[in-house]
Design an enzyme around this catalytic site. Sequence first.
Site, PDB file in Angstrom:
ATOM      1  N   HIS A 162       0.813  -1.114  -0.048  1.00 61.10           N
ATOM      2  CA  HIS A 162      -0.142   0.006  -0.001  1.00 61.10           C
ATOM      3  C   HIS A 162       0.908   1.381   0.108  1.00 61.10           C
ATOM      4  O   HIS A 162       0.403   2.407  -0.292  1.00 61.10           O
ATOM      5  CB  HIS A 162      -0.955   0.024   1.279  1.00 61.10           C
ATOM      6  CG  HIS A 162      -2.158  -0.967   1.123  1.00 61.10           C
ATOM      7  ND1 HIS A 162      -3.422  -0.860   0.703  1.00 61.10           N
ATOM      8  CD2 HIS A 162      -2.256  -2.378   1.446  1.00 61.10           C
ATOM      9  CE1 HIS A 162      -4.178  -1.750   0.853  1.00 61.10           C
ATOM     10  NE2 HIS A 162      -3.229  -2.768   0.975  1.00 61.10           N
ATOM     11  N   ASP A 370       3.330   9.681  -0.537  1.00 59.70           N
ATOM     12  CA  ASP A 370       1.981   8.946  -0.007  1.00 59.70           C
ATOM     13  C   ASP A 370       1.606   7.746  -0.938  1.00 59.70           C
ATOM     14  O   ASP A 370       1.899   7.975  -2.298  1.00 59.70           O
ATOM     15  CB  ASP A 370       0.823   9.965   0.170  1.00 59.70           C
ATOM     16  CG  ASP A 370      -0.036   9.346   1.244  1.00 59.70           C
ATOM     17  OD1 ASP A 370      -0.213   8.192   1.675  1.00 59.70           O
ATOM     18  OD2 ASP A 370      -0.790  10.208   1.654  1.00 59.70           O
TER      19      ASP A 370
END
Length: 494
Positions: A162, A370
Amino acid sequence: MRQSSLVVVANRLPIDDNQAPDGACEWRRSPGGLVSALHPLLRHTPATWVGWAGGTGPAPTLPDVDGVRMHTVPLSHEDLRDHYEGFSNATLWPLYHDAVEQPEHHRRWWEAYQRVNQRFAEATAEVAEPGAVVWVQDYHLQLVPGQLRALRPDLRIGFFLHVPFPPPELFMQLPRRAELLQGMLGADLVGFQRAQAAHNFAQLVTRVLELPATDRRIGIDDRVVRIGAFPVSIDTTEMEALAARPDVAARARRLRQDLGDPRQVILSVDRMDYTKGIEQRLKAYSELLASGDVKVRDTVLVQVAMPSRERVGQYQILRERIEREVGRINGEYGRVGEPAIHYLTQPFDRAELAALYRVADVMAVTPLRDGMNLVAKEYVAARVDDTGALLLSEFAGTAAELSQAYLVNPHDLEGLKQAICTALRTSPADTTERMRAMRAHLHQHDIRAWARSYLSALDESGALVSRLTRTDDTPDDTIRVPRPADRTTERATG
Ligand SMILES: O=P(O)(O)OC[C@H]1O[C@H](O[C@H]2O[C@H](CO)[C@@H](O)[C@H](O)[C@H]2O)[C@H](O)[C@@H](O)[C@@H]1O
Ligand SMILES: O=c1ccn([C@@H]2O[C@H](COP(=O)(O)OP(=O)(O)O)[C@@H](O)[C@H]2O)c(=O)[nH]1
């Protein structure tokens, strides 16, 4: 032991041990985007979720959550400290996020990482039925695919990361780099958020393990491991439906009044993490207040900063710095009843977040790095009237998809200030055109499309995808179950 044909393995279960304000025992939806993505996807699917329940001590027995079986992996105090807080969040996390904070290396942390990964692999081997599909998630569990293959060669194993996967120059710093790569290669399919990450992984496998690798396939022993980009997403229609609910619309109107009916509201929603660029954003905002480009009576900034990994030193220091800066800015620019920044650290449930998204004329999502950032996607989905400006960092995975956002380099202070002003002053026609395009993208590329593309690449028969159940109800954020008598409440986050 009951077994499942689909097993999801993640450091966190979708529910997290929590003490209700009235002292009752309850379990809340766990923080962060991984759970936001996977929980709605799996609801009412016959599957088992293997994970940690958020405290230390013996593993609690949990009821099924929305029809999904919970299989808890216990963590001791030492495991929590050395595996979760140490190797996962003080070595890998900073390194994988461009080393914006210095990664730390300790041999004891590596031992704990191996030990806890082995425990997850063993727990998974117990609950997977013969030939089952196992989907291992994220950087906490990079050794699990290899360990699980050794225990259960009959399984079809997927791994999805992720967070960003770093370029070779950074990854090469890891003392145990070869073992980490080998662990991931235990999977049949290794998925990343972006194509660049798959490219970095292929380069490293060639350099460190001397294996033949392209950006799509890697040969190891007599197997081929496939790799690729599968950008994660949200349940777009669920967020739209939530934002369109009359009670949420009424709550949004009330929130605007409570904020003093300003001309414009800027919103940021982050876990309190140094990767999220909160300090850089505050500095830019403070300079705009100082120069008079932004006026407190006209514009308010709402900063939601959900506490995270609170016992890790770098996170404690960050929180102190942010709170000092918010205090300084409010002291200098606020007025009685009119703070410059509304700063909130309590976690919000999804209905309250949807109301906040509806209030925000500008959503500022400016992380330094991110993996994806689901908040940006949630904001777009919640703008059911096609208004609102999304200010988005080039360094969020989301930027590769939502190119109609106002893109910004958060390291460039002047650029950030200019982008905030542009987003505040842009014409309604421009924002509407951009918002429409982004919303159309999220309709096509929602969480189900993500699962379909990943799982059909993992299990070519397609049987798995058809087992994911579509539900239209909104899941609860809180689940009340009895707390086991011997449960300790040592917490790992806010
Ligand atoms: O479990 P925590 O330590 O409390 O952290 C919460 C989650 O943070 C990270 O989320 C990532 O996954 C999101 C969904 O793919 C993505 O949008 C975001 O960019 C990532 O940072 C972490 O990777 C999860 O494992 C944590 O549960
Ligand atoms: O008070 C809050 C703040 C955030 N979130 C959720 O936490 C997730 C954050 O995911 P994101 O991918 O943006 O970042 P992460 O925290 O995983 O790094 C999103 O689904 C938010 O809706 C929440 O439920 N309550």
